[in-house]
Enzyme design. Structure first.
Site, PDB file in Angstrom:
ATOM      1  N   ASP A   1      29.153 169.841  30.778  1.00  0.00           N
ATOM      2  CA  ASP A   1      29.260 169.408  32.176  1.00  0.00           C
ATOM      3  C   ASP A   1      30.641 168.792  32.354  1.00  0.00           C
ATOM      4  O   ASP A   1      30.806 167.582  32.385  1.00  0.00           O
ATOM      5  CB  ASP A   1      28.143 168.387  32.450  1.00  0.00           C
ATOM      6  CG  ASP A   1      28.111 167.945  33.905  1.00  0.00           C
ATOM      7  OD1 ASP A   1      28.988 168.358  34.685  1.00  0.00           O
ATOM      8  OD2 ASP A   1      27.206 167.164  34.252  1.00  0.00           O
TER       9      ASP A   1
ATOM     10  N   GLN B   1      40.972 157.866  33.260  1.00  0.00           N
ATOM     11  CA  GLN B   1      41.225 158.526  34.540  1.00  0.00           C
ATOM     12  C   GLN B   1      41.039 157.552  35.696  1.00  0.00           C
ATOM     13  O   GLN B   1      40.484 156.474  35.540  1.00  0.00           O
ATOM     14  CB  GLN B   1      40.263 159.708  34.698  1.00  0.00           C
ATOM     15  CG  GLN B   1      38.795 159.326  34.587  1.00  0.00           C
ATOM     16  CD  GLN B   1      37.897 160.453  34.084  1.00  0.00           C
ATOM     17  OE1 GLN B   1      38.218 161.627  34.244  1.00  0.00           O
ATOM     18  NE2 GLN B   1      36.767 160.096  33.492  1.00  0.00           N
TER      19      GLN B   1
ATOM     20  N   GLU C   1      29.411 161.114  26.887  1.00  0.00           N
ATOM     21  CA  GLU C   1      30.379 160.986  27.993  1.00  0.00           C
ATOM     22  C   GLU C   1      31.549 160.161  27.472  1.00  0.00           C
ATOM     23  O   GLU C   1      31.364 159.027  27.053  1.00  0.00           O
ATOM     24  CB  GLU C   1      29.699 160.310  29.185  1.00  0.00           C
ATOM     25  CG  GLU C   1      30.622 159.768  30.255  1.00  0.00           C
ATOM     26  CD  GLU C   1      31.477 160.831  30.936  1.00  0.00           C
ATOM     27  OE1 GLU C   1      30.927 161.769  31.511  1.00  0.00           O
ATOM     28  OE2 GLU C   1      32.734 160.707  30.868  1.00  0.00           O
TER      29      GLU C   1
END
Lengths: 285, 285
Positions: free
Chosen positions: A159, A35, A110
């Site tokens: 999250d 991203q 993550e």
């Protein structure tokens, strides 16, 4: 009145609603494997982290999200020794969990390790817990990671960003089933579940998917000033406990800790689960 | 990314934060004796009423503000026969009060009668209560009106714009003293008290002024999607009761009514007064 290019504008709700922040300076911009990661210095919310042009973390309100995501499940869980966080590369949720000494292990999965590195540089107040010896950072896909886990975590935090692109798999019934399997028999899942006024992502469907896998599914809200429409919902899913059943053994410890917290306290926790008619209807109650 | 003139943009927080709505059509525009009154047809929140370029009422969220402003004081008051609303020319708060049969008189003191006329034309779902025989509409300055009243109203609602221009007098200690005098010994004042994240108007000072005149001053929040920063605070001030001390005689009646309400229910009412640390600090607790 028009907004010129001295503003960062985030459009949402099918490009029909927008929120905007006056920008002083662009501090960082890169395209990671996953991203676009940007950091802006704004005039209104301090430093602001963007992923693919969407607001993720600001200095002015990050404590709300991070405190409620960590302390609500911690205070309900009878045992909270092993925690998993999927996403959350900014480190804010970890920072809150490490305040509890009885937690023995925190796994942070993550997918994009560049989010962690950029956060360390620009949001050190968020990442200060990542060096705690109990924290394991894994740069992996959380959806794949969780499939191999059974009866292992006391609390799992999702999250995540919005339900699109590589995060869309974090809102499916199949994923919630894998989370349920990865949790102990008293386990709790927490997730962010979007804004029900600007219901761009189908909040009712998200809760339906959660209910398919957990006997207790509840919701509450906390404001996130930088997220579209601000009025943000969070999900609490558990195999055994209601969100308002605080663990009495933890109350004394929390009374001392909560004086240093910026948002959370146990009275607010109990009140937050009393929902408006609007909120109930949107999540299918 | 820039926003062109197909958007209505409201800047706030010293022109450093903005919210914007895609506009389909401008339905109305006039300069009244007091302010510019406009109605927009938007793509995201339906019809939107603006006063001097600031968002006041939208079809999508008006029920939140109007229901909490009316039903919270109604449910706490032991007697609620005579109600005064200062401002509120859109009629939404009146619509909620007329649902209670024991209320005998509702005085609506709106300085600008053009707001009432424009609301009747474009927001008939808000103004439907204004024809109720118990409602008196007075086109007067509420600050002057209240000075001559003593021990007269059970509930007074301050349904105002921001603390600037002719509305600034609605946030002073002197005004709250006059409200207190106009209330009965068990009287309740409700007011809107701005957004504490974008603390443009000094929310701490507003509560200090309220506390100077009332022994019980509390606060709660409800989201107003069209107001700057959404996370909106409301004040509850009373000579005798706490905001969570619901009148037991009214519970049964409300249980039947609240099924038709879009936001309010008594469980939400009780939970809403449990404040976060952030909220407490901002209002000086």
């Amino acid at each position: 009145m028009m907004l010129d290019n001295t503003w960062f504008v985030e459009k949402s709700y099918f490009e029909k609603f927008a929120m905007a922040w006056k920008v002083r300076k662009k501090l960082h911009s890169e395209q990671s494997k996953f991203q676009k990661i940007e950091v802006l210095q704004t005039e209104s919310v301090g430093k602001l982290l963007l992923l693919d042009g969407k607001t993720m973390v600001s200095e002015i309100d990050e404590f709300v999200y991070h405190e409620v995501m960590a302390h609500i499940p911690y205070m309900v869980a009878r045992k909270c020794e092993k925690v998993l966080i999927i996403g959350g590369g900014d480190g804010g949720v970890v920072r809150e969990f490490v305040k509890h000494k009885d937690i023995k292990q925190i796994d942070l999965v993550e997918i994009d390790e560049r989010v962690i590195e950029v956060s360390k540089e620009f949001f050190p107040e968020c990442t200060q817990g990542l060096d705690d010896p109990r924290v394991n950072i894994l740069a992996e896909d959380g959806i794949a990671f969780i499939k191999s886990k059974t009866n292992e975590y006391d609390v799992i935090i999702i999250d995540s960003t919005d339900p699109e692109d590589f995060a869309s798999g974090l809102f499916t019934s199949e994923f919630y089933k894998n989370v349920s399997n990865a949790l102990t028999e008293e386990g709790i899942m927490m997730n962010q579940t979007e804004n029900p006024f600007l219901d761009e992502w189908g909040v009712g469907k998200i809760y339906k998917n959660m209910r398919a896998q957990f006997p207790h599914v509840q919701s509450f809200t906390a404001p996130m000033l930088i997220y579209p429409g601000v009025f943000w919902t969070f999900g609490f899913s558990s195999k055994k406990y209601q969100g308002t059943q605080l663990n009495p053994d933890k109350i004394r410890h929390m009374q001392s800790l909560e004086r240093s917290l910026k948002w959370y306290n146990t009275e607010w926790h109990k009140g937050a689960f009393a929902l408006s008619n609007f909120h109930k209807k949107k999540i299918g109650l």
